[in-house]
Scaffold this active site. Structure first.
Site, PDB file in Angstrom:
ATOM      1  N   CYS A  77      22.447   6.893  -0.224  1.00 22.93           N
ATOM      2  CA  CYS A  77      21.007   6.863   0.021  1.00 22.93           C
ATOM      3  C   CYS A  77      20.256   6.324  -1.206  1.00 22.93           C
ATOM      4  O   CYS A  77      20.343   5.148  -1.520  1.00 22.93           O
ATOM      5  CB  CYS A  77      20.538   8.239   0.453  1.00 22.93           C
ATOM      6  SG  CYS A  77      18.937   8.194   1.252  1.00 22.93           S
ATOM      7  N   HIS A 164      23.999   9.875   4.885  1.00 20.54           N
ATOM      8  CA  HIS A 164      24.529  11.030   4.146  1.00 20.54           C
ATOM      9  C   HIS A 164      25.865  11.501   4.722  1.00 20.54           C
ATOM     10  O   HIS A 164      25.884  12.157   5.758  1.00 20.54           O
ATOM     11  CB  HIS A 164      23.526  12.186   4.193  1.00 20.54           C
ATOM     12  CG  HIS A 164      22.291  11.913   3.389  1.00 20.54           C
ATOM     13  ND1 HIS A 164      22.205  12.199   2.049  1.00 20.54           N
ATOM     14  CD2 HIS A 164      21.115  11.342   3.729  1.00 20.54           C
ATOM     15  CE1 HIS A 164      21.023  11.839   1.588  1.00 20.54           C
ATOM     16  NE2 HIS A 164      20.336  11.317   2.593  1.00 20.54           N
ATOM     17  N   GLU A 166      27.687  13.760   3.459  1.00 21.57           N
ATOM     18  CA  GLU A 166      27.939  15.146   3.046  1.00 21.57           C
ATOM     19  C   GLU A 166      27.434  16.177   4.042  1.00 21.57           C
ATOM     20  O   GLU A 166      27.802  17.337   3.965  1.00 21.57           O
ATOM     21  CB  GLU A 166      27.320  15.401   1.659  1.00 21.57           C
ATOM     22  CG  GLU A 166      25.793  15.378   1.593  1.00 21.57           C
ATOM     23  CD  GLU A 166      25.185  13.984   1.395  1.00 21.57           C
ATOM     24  OE1 GLU A 166      25.832  12.996   1.822  1.00 21.57           O
ATOM     25  OE2 GLU A 166      24.081  13.880   0.847  1.00 21.57           O
ATOM     26  N   SER A 219      29.378  46.188  -8.583  1.00 21.42           N
ATOM     27  CA  SER A 219      28.497  46.768  -7.576  1.00 21.42           C
ATOM     28  C   SER A 219      29.244  47.080  -6.288  1.00 21.42           C
ATOM     29  O   SER A 219      28.728  47.752  -5.405  1.00 21.42           O
ATOM     30  CB  SER A 219      27.395  45.759  -7.252  1.00 21.42           C
ATOM     31  OG  SER A 219      27.989  44.599  -6.667  1.00 21.42           O
ATOM     32  N   GLY A 220      30.477  46.550  -6.174  1.00 22.77           N
ATOM     33  CA  GLY A 220      31.175  46.659  -4.899  1.00 22.77           C
ATOM     34  C   GLY A 220      31.007  45.396  -4.082  1.00 22.77           C
ATOM     35  O   GLY A 220      31.611  45.242  -3.032  1.00 22.77           O
ATOM     36  N   GLY A 221      30.194  44.463  -4.554  1.00 14.44           N
ATOM     37  CA  GLY A 221      30.048  43.171  -3.889  1.00 14.44           C
ATOM     38  C   GLY A 221      31.219  42.271  -4.243  1.00 14.44           C
ATOM     39  O   GLY A 221      31.973  42.551  -5.177  1.00 14.44           O
ATOM     40  N   THR A 225      33.385  42.037  -7.933  1.00 15.15           N
ATOM     41  CA  THR A 225      34.746  42.568  -7.799  1.00 15.15           C
ATOM     42  C   THR A 225      35.784  41.505  -8.159  1.00 15.15           C
ATOM     43  O   THR A 225      36.747  41.783  -8.884  1.00 15.15           O
ATOM     44  CB  THR A 225      35.003  43.074  -6.362  1.00 15.15           C
ATOM     45  OG1 THR A 225      33.970  43.988  -6.007  1.00 15.15           O
ATOM     46  CG2 THR A 225      36.349  43.749  -6.247  1.00 15.15           C
ATOM     47  N   ARG A 292      11.311  47.851  -7.683  1.00 19.05           N
ATOM     48  CA  ARG A 292      12.272  46.910  -8.258  1.00 19.05           C
ATOM     49  C   ARG A 292      12.323  47.036  -9.776  1.00 19.05           C
ATOM     50  O   ARG A 292      13.389  47.038 -10.390  1.00 19.05           O
ATOM     51  CB  ARG A 292      11.896  45.473  -7.893  1.00 19.05           C
ATOM     52  CG  ARG A 292      12.253  45.077  -6.483  1.00 19.05           C
ATOM     53  CD  ARG A 292      12.160  43.569  -6.304  1.00 19.05           C
ATOM     54  NE  ARG A 292      12.729  43.153  -5.041  1.00 19.05           N
ATOM     55  CZ  ARG A 292      12.098  43.202  -3.875  1.00 19.05           C
ATOM     56  NH1 ARG A 292      10.863  43.654  -3.814  1.00 19.05           N
ATOM     57  NH2 ARG A 292      12.701  42.814  -2.760  1.00 19.05           N
ATOM     58  N   LYS A 509      12.666  33.937   9.138  1.00 18.21           N
ATOM     59  CA  LYS A 509      12.190  33.646   7.787  1.00 18.21           C
ATOM     60  C   LYS A 509      12.126  32.142   7.619  1.00 18.21           C
ATOM     61  O   LYS A 509      13.143  31.502   7.854  1.00 18.21           O
ATOM     62  CB  LYS A 509      13.148  34.248   6.757  1.00 18.21           C
ATOM     63  CG  LYS A 509      12.808  33.804   5.321  1.00 18.21           C
ATOM     64  CD  LYS A 509      13.787  34.362   4.316  1.00 18.21           C
ATOM     65  CE  LYS A 509      13.394  33.885   2.910  1.00 18.21           C
ATOM     66  NZ  LYS A 509      14.236  34.454   1.870  1.00 18.21           N
ATOM     67  N   GLU A 515      14.347  41.002   3.780  1.00 16.07           N
ATOM     68  CA  GLU A 515      14.040  42.408   3.493  1.00 16.07           C
ATOM     69  C   GLU A 515      12.618  42.708   3.963  1.00 16.07           C
ATOM     70  O   GLU A 515      11.778  41.825   4.017  1.00 16.07           O
ATOM     71  CB  GLU A 515      14.151  42.675   1.980  1.00 16.07           C
ATOM     72  CG  GLU A 515      15.528  42.381   1.378  1.00 16.07           C
ATOM     73  CD  GLU A 515      16.611  43.331   1.861  1.00 16.07           C
ATOM     74  OE1 GLU A 515      16.279  44.406   2.407  1.00 16.07           O
ATOM     75  OE2 GLU A 515      17.795  42.999   1.685  1.00 16.07           O
TER      76      GLU A 515
HETATM   77  P1  XMP Z   1      14.199  37.982   1.229  1.00 11.90           P
HETATM   78  O1  XMP Z   1      13.796  39.369   1.553  1.00 11.90           O
HETATM   79  O2  XMP Z   1      13.433  37.398   0.084  1.00 11.90           O
HETATM   80  O3  XMP Z   1      15.723  38.087   0.741  1.00 11.90           O
HETATM   81  O4  XMP Z   1      14.191  37.068   2.411  1.00 11.90           O
HETATM   82  C1  XMP Z   1      16.600  37.018   0.512  1.00 11.90           C
HETATM   83  C2  XMP Z   1      17.911  37.588  -0.014  1.00 11.90           C
HETATM   84  O5  XMP Z   1      17.689  38.202  -1.292  1.00 11.90           O
HETATM   85  C3  XMP Z   1      18.046  39.580  -1.252  1.00 11.90           C
HETATM   86  N1  XMP Z   1      17.078  40.308  -2.070  1.00 11.90           N
HETATM   87  C4  XMP Z   1      17.344  40.828  -3.281  1.00 11.90           C
HETATM   88  N2  XMP Z   1      18.488  40.864  -3.988  1.00 11.90           N
HETATM   89  N3  XMP Z   1      17.380  42.047  -5.707  1.00 11.90           N
HETATM   90  C5  XMP Z   1      18.497  41.500  -5.195  1.00 11.90           C
HETATM   91  O6  XMP Z   1      19.542  41.562  -5.836  1.00 11.90           O
HETATM   92  C6  XMP Z   1      16.191  42.065  -5.048  1.00 11.90           C
HETATM   93  O7  XMP Z   1      15.183  42.580  -5.542  1.00 11.90           O
HETATM   94  C7  XMP Z   1      16.180  41.430  -3.760  1.00 11.90           C
HETATM   95  N4  XMP Z   1      15.210  41.234  -2.827  1.00 11.90           N
HETATM   96  C8  XMP Z   1      15.786  40.566  -1.795  1.00 11.90           C
HETATM   97  C9  XMP Z   1      18.003  39.956   0.211  1.00 11.90           C
HETATM   98  O8  XMP Z   1      18.835  41.076   0.481  1.00 11.90           O
HETATM   99  C10 XMP Z   1      18.480  38.686   0.872  1.00 11.90           C
HETATM  100  O9  XMP Z   1      19.894  38.587   0.832  1.00 11.90           O
END
Ligand code: XMP
Length: 517
Positions: A77, A164, A166, A219-221, A225, A292, A509, A515
């Site tokens: 492109c 493209h 890709e 964190s277990g994620g 891990t 937060r 979204k 969230e």
């Molecule tokens: P939203 O709510 O913005 O979320 O559409 C998009 C992605 O981000 C995650 N998320 C967070 N992750 N700390 C984090 O580690 C935060 O404060 C936080 N806020 C939103 C959400 O779960 C989704 O995967």
């Protein structure tokens, strides 16, 4: 290694993705990178697309040294236009932006289209097109309206395509990239996760040395891990994983993570139970951003205290000092920070709590910084991590605190946890967990009237959220079969005390976020 020079197209990271899928290692650098600063010798170069037109006053251009690298070059492109611009072709703005599917006809003899049908469906997304072919080049594909959708100068191994390859909307795109990368550049397809493990373990050992100690949060994620497993395979108990129980993890999560990391994966783990501290500080707080901040700052505080305890113990035993901090950074974050930002710079998504480094004076070590998420998953599987963990949905750092709307109290945590647990359990039973990108139950702070037996109830509402998304920047709500929603709803209302109503969130979204807070 294939070098991708990024001109800021929204698709550039997909070029890297596709090439990695072919088993070829590639690196992406900003288009303004000086070739003298590139630390490896590329087998080939790809110039990406861009939101610019080559004739824009501030249009980016590559270091001219690219043309004397003596390796094959493919322009995609904008990359094609860059080739024309430097080889004195003419690019003219097209009144009509071409966007979407197009059919091209390839002309015989080009190695780029080797073993591909003569007619191909491709994805176009551009404003300019080539109106005159640069000297010495020949056309190798055309459409009804554009005579030069692909051009090449074989003796110099320079190739350009208007479309493209890709994106998945170009069905033969990967085959074309294979022709370029493996056929023309003769790059080796030796990038596998098995070879990555051994190389990375060696690299970690070399960086950390024989005595230094390493700390890292888990964190277990899947990312933390896998990073922890690599680290502990490299240096054993000199790696200290720390799990902070913030009181807002999911039901039994802390226990499960401990079980998996410590017993199953053999990682040297310390669990810091700070749930009282976190919940104490969250008392009376309603504002999501305040929640937060409290959780983020408390996390740093607890982590540092734990690390200090570990350091004291290690020092007493006369072992080395803690010198490194493990982080599970992935390649998309790295790309985000090195990419060339065009006029339509990407919207930033949330990032996990930073700030640890400023305080701790540790050197960062990031074993996953070259990998995409699916490569991390493949790596996890190879290292014996369970499917459940490898495919776990992302879970935000502030946990269910941002899924309990309004004040977070121990009672609210219990309700939200229980409902979420039932919800996820039913999703898994229905075999839908991997189809959904993220799912959770939110606890709303409103009460509604209900009836149970012959008694009136006045209790809270659970909102179920489930979305499908590729990048979490945009998302669609998931279309559950009704019978599954029915089952989930009746289980939550019957089993979770304090809830008499369940609703399903049907917002995408944007404009909603994933969230609720
Ligand atoms: P939203 O709510 O913005 O979320 O559409 C998009 C992605 O981000 C995650 N998320 C967070 N992750 N700390 C984090 O580690 C935060 O404060 C936080 N806020 C939103 C959400 O779960 C989704 O995967």
């Amino acid at each position: 290694t294939i070098l991708i020079l990024d001109f800021g197209s929204q698709y550039t990271h997909l070029i890297a993705r596709r090439i990695r899928e072919l088993g070829v290692y590639c690196e992406l650098l900003a288009c303004t990178t000086k070739i003298a600063d590139v630390k490896f010798k590329p087998k080939g170069v790809i110039l990406s697309g861009s939101p610019y037109s080559v004739y824009d006053k501030d249009a980016p251009h590559v270091d001219p040294a690219v043309w004397s690298l003596n390796v094959p070059i493919l322009g995609i492109c904008y990359g094609l236009q860059e080739i024309a611009w430097t080889h004195k072709g003419t690019v003219s703005p097209h009144d009509k932006r071409e966007y979407g599917k197009a059919e091209i006809e390839t002309l015989p003899g080009s190695r780029l289209f080797a073993n591909l049908p003569n007619e191909l469906v491709v994805w176009m997304s551009h404003g300019d097109q080539l109106s005159q072919i640069p000297e010495g080049f020949k056309p190798v594909a055309k459409t009804a309206t554009a005579p030069f959708v692909a051009i090449e100068k074989e003796e110099e191994q320079v190739y350009g395509i208007q479309f493209h390859p890709e994106v998945t909307h170009t069905p033969q795109g990967s085959a074309l990239l294979r022709n370029f990368v493996i056929g023309i550049c003769e790059a080796k397809a030796d990038w596998t996760m098995t070879s990555f493990i051994d190389k990375e373990i060696e690299r970690i050992r070399a960086i950390v040395g024989p005595t230094a100690q390493v700390v890292g949060a888990v964190s277990g994620g899947v990312d933390s891990t896998v990073a922890a497993k690599l680290m502990s395979s490299a240096i054993g108990d000199r790696f200290h994983a720390i799990l902070v129980d913030n009181g807002v993890m999911r039901l039994n999560e802390c226990q499960t993570v401990k079980e998996t990391l410590q017993h199953h994966l053999g990682i040297n783990l310390t669990v810091a139970d700070a749930s009282d501290l976190f919940l104490g500080r969250l008392k009376g707080v309603n504002d999501p951003e305040k929640k937060r901040k409290i959780i983020g700052n408390s996390f740093i505080e607890v982590f540092e205290q734990e690390a200090a305890k570990i350091e004291a113990a290690v020092e007493q035993q006369g072992k080395g000092k803690i010198e490194f901090l493990l982080q599970g950074t992935l390649y998309p974050d790295v790309i985000e920070s090195i990419s060339f930002k065009g006029p339509s710079a990407t919207i930033k998504t949330h990032h996990n709590v930073g700030g640890l480094l400023d305080d701790m004076k540790l050197k960062v070590i990031e074993p996953l910084r070259e990998l995409f998420k699916d490569e991390v998953r493949a790596l996890g599987t190879l290292m014996g991590i369970d499917d459940d963990l490898v495919w776990r949905h992302p879970f935000p750092g502030p946990g269910i605190a941002i899924r309990i709307l309004g004040e977070v109290t121990p009672e609210q945590v219990q309700i939200a946890r229980h409902a979420d647990h039932i919800y996820i359990e039913e999703i898994k039973k229905a075999g839908l967990y991997r189809k959904i990108s993220q799912a959770y139950a939110a606890l709303l702070p409103v009460r509604s009237v209900g009836v149970m037996g012959d008694k009136r109830t006045y209790e809270q509402v659970i909102a179920l959220r489930a979305v499908e998304t590729k990048d979490f920047m945009t998302a669609d709500w998931f279309e559950f079969p009704y019978d599954i929603l029915k089952k989930i709803s009746s289980r939550i209302i019957n089993e979770v005390q304090g809830v008499n109503r369940v609703v399903y969130d049907v917002s995408s979204k944007p404009p909603a976020t994933i969230e609720w807070e």
